[in-house]
Structures are given as structure tokens and as C-alpha cells.
Design a protein around this motif. Structure first.
Motif, short mmCIF file in Angstrom:
data_model
loop_
_atom_site.label_atom_id
_atom_site.label_comp_id
_atom_site.label_asym_id
_atom_site.label_seq_id
_atom_site.Cartn_x
_atom_site.Cartn_y
_atom_site.Cartn_z
N ALA A 122 0.83 -1.21 0.00
CA ALA A 122 0.00 0.00 0.00
C ALA A 122 0.86 1.26 0.00
O ALA A 122 0.56 2.22 -0.71
CB ALA A 122 -0.93 -0.01 1.21
N ASN A 123 1.94 1.25 0.77
CA ASN A 123 2.83 2.41 0.79
C ASN A 123 3.57 2.58 -0.53
O ASN A 123 3.77 3.71 -0.99
CB ASN A 123 3.81 2.33 1.95
N ALA A 124 4.00 1.49 -1.13
CA ALA A 124 4.68 1.57 -2.42
C ALA A 124 3.74 2.14 -3.48
O ALA A 124 4.13 2.97 -4.30
CB ALA A 124 5.19 0.19 -2.85
N LEU A 125 2.49 1.71 -3.46
CA LEU A 125 1.52 2.23 -4.42
C LEU A 125 1.25 3.72 -4.17
O LEU A 125 1.21 4.51 -5.10
CB LEU A 125 0.21 1.45 -4.32
N SER A 126 1.09 4.08 -2.91
CA SER A 126 0.78 5.47 -2.58
C SER A 126 1.96 6.41 -2.79
O SER A 126 1.78 7.62 -2.85
CB SER A 126 0.29 5.57 -1.14
N LEU A 127 3.16 5.86 -2.90
CA LEU A 127 4.33 6.70 -3.19
C LEU A 127 4.24 7.34 -4.56
O LEU A 127 4.71 8.46 -4.75
CB LEU A 127 5.59 5.82 -3.15
N SER A 128 3.68 6.63 -5.51
CA SER A 128 3.62 7.18 -6.86
C SER A 128 2.48 8.18 -6.95
O SER A 128 1.38 7.92 -6.48
CB SER A 128 3.46 6.06 -7.89
#
Length: 192
Positions: A122-128
Motif C-alpha cells: 500500500a505504501n509503495a503504491l501510494s508513493l507514486s
């Protein structure tokens, strides 16, 4: 001949080692936040770290995440690439459509049941830029994602594939072998 079970408690050093690492980590964060590397900021960091650890006792993690260094480097490189590409896409959407830019909310199958892996995903996705995990539904194995830009079903499908690709990359870097096998089964079922 009977087997005896050892009921010895773990050695004190084995129990204290994670706490010492936490104190060092929190002290480093404290010093970096203050922006000064002085004896006073280091001592203050140690005091604050001990107070935080004493006040908020977290249970020890049940198991360590497996770490695959090459896959992790690949994930970091992909994240950097994704941030650049997504940033350009969000800029284009904003410049071209302005306030009429569209977004979509869609569901994606959750490929992992581990809270730690799901958090990283979820954090990796929200980084973009332009994407965000809205809700994670463990009970149904789904998560709901917002993406800026899709204007039709094909755009939604592209965003869904990017989200699945991000999950696969995180699982390849940090997932257990069992999670990887379960994800491959789920993906194979979804292709039918």
C-alpha cells in the motif's frame, strides 16, 4: 529413553538485541530530525528512544520477512521509475484537463495476507503520484485503489495491471515462499 524438552528462557542478550537496535534507530532518527550531531542531541535521542520504547511496548514480530537483495534493488529501481512516470502522467492530466481531470476507484485482489507485506504494498503504491490505496478488505481478499487519469475502461484496466505488478514486485522482494505460491495460484485463476 525419554526426550527432555528444554524450558530455558532465551538468553538475555538475545532478548535485548532487538531493543538496542530500536534505540539506535530511534536515536538516529532523532539526531537527523534535529539536524545537529552533538553529544546533547545524541543523549537526548537515547533518552527519548528509551522513553518511547518503554511507553509503547510492541510485541515481537512473529516471523522475519525474507529479504531478497536483488529483488529489493529491482523494486527500488521500479519505484523510482514509477514515481517519475506517474509524476509526468499526473502533470499531463492536470495541464490538459485541469479541474475536469478524472479518476477511478477500482478493486484489486489482495495477493498477500501478511499485514507487513500489505503495508509495504500500500505504501509503495501510494508513493507514486496519482494513486492511493483507499481500503484494504482482508475478509474478502480485496483492496480498493484510487487512480487519477483513467477516462475509460481500458484506462482502468491499465491502472489495475500496474497495481497488480506493484504487488508482484513487493511480494518477490519481501514475500514468503508460501505467499508467492498462493499469489501465483490466484493470478493463474484470474487469467482463466
Amino acid at each position: 529413553m525419554t526426550a527432555t524438552v528444554s524450558t530455558r528462557r532465551p538468553r538475555r542478550t538475545a532478548r535485548l538485541r532487538p531493543r538496542v537496535l530500536e534505540i539506535v534507530w530511534l536515536t538516529l532518527v532523532w539526531v537527523l530530525l534535529w539536524g545537529t550531531f552533538t553529544p546533547l542531541s545524541i543523549v537526548g535521542g537515547v533518552v527519548v528512544a528509551i522513553a518511547v520504547i518503554g511507553a509503547f511496548r510492541f510485541p515481537p514480530a512473529e516471523a522475519h520477512l525474507p529479504l531478497r537483495p536483488l529483488r529489493l534493488v529491482g523494486l527500488v529501481v521500479y519505484l523510482a521509475y514509477d514515481i517519475v512516470v506517474s509524476g509526468a502522467e499526473v502533470s499531463w492530466q492536470t495541464l490538459r484537463y485541469g479541474p475536469a481531470a478524472r479518476g477511478a476507484v477500482f478493486e484489486v485482489p489482495l495477493l498477500s495476507s501478511s499485514d507487513r507485506v500489505v503495508t509495504v504494498i500500500a505504501n509503495a503504491l501510494s508513493l507514486s503520484p496519482g494513486a492511493m490505496a483507499l481500503q484494504i478488505d482482508h475478509a474478502h481478499g480485496l483492496w480498493f485503489v484510487y487512480a487519477l487519469g483513467p477516462r475509460d475502461e481500458a484506462g482502468v484496466e491499465r491502472s489495475r495491471r500496474r497495481t497488480m505488478d506493484m504487488q508482484r514486485r513487493v511480494l518477490a522482494a519481501l514475500g514468503t515462499p508460501e505467499e508467492l505460491a498462493a499469489a501465483e495460484r490466484l493470478l493463474a485463476e484470474g487469467r482463466r
